[in-house]
Design a protein around this motif. Sequence first.
Motif: not given
Length: 214
Positions: A153-160, A182-188, A193-197, A199-208
């Motif tokens: 579901p993720f682009t290469e840049r999102e994975l980065d 930084e604005g582009t980072i926030a958009n990524y 977050l919209s592609k998953t359930t 809610e915040h970056r800590t959860q992104i880290a654990i998911y990754y």
Amino acid sequence: MKIRVLIADDNSFIREGMRIILHSFEEFEVVATVGDGAEAVEFCKANEVDVALLDVRMPHMNGVEATRRLTEETKTRPLILTTFDDDEYILDAIRFGARGYLLKNNDPERIRDAIKSVHNGHNVLQDVALDKLKSSMGAPAPADSGTPFDRSPFTERELDVMALIAKGYSNKEISKELFISEGTIANYITSILSKTTLEHRTQIAIYYLTGKIR
């Protein structure tokens, strides 16, 4: 305006030590010290508190349940104080809205920076605690396993971006690493977050790192 901090810990020595540490910095006002999660929740419901430092193991109400109540019932941002023995609680604390977790043996400057980061809307993911968490879950990092989760579901840049979040990088540090704003980072991050359930970056880290959504 100073950052209003509540300290919740059933160990009076740690409570007082943390109060002394925070009083040494002009950015903070310690508005209360309490001995359990129930007291923390009641105080934050009745008073304006910016950040609550919560021990995990407390009588009457532990830090995880206090995190849930504070997130649902107040505007206070919970920051868990943890030891290595508290690994079993970390995922639940994050799921219930903890803005991060901080090891109790940190130096004062690290504690100061973590509280300020949480107050500014960021999440604190301490590398050494994250390594312990990964070990306890028995999950290898992406560099070792190749595909710990569905990458499609993720682009290469999102994975980065996800990879750098998992390393504990701030948006500013990611911006410098990837040479984008930084604005582009926030958009990524919003897109991730919209592609998953999540809610915040800590959860992104654990998911990754684990491939698991909690």
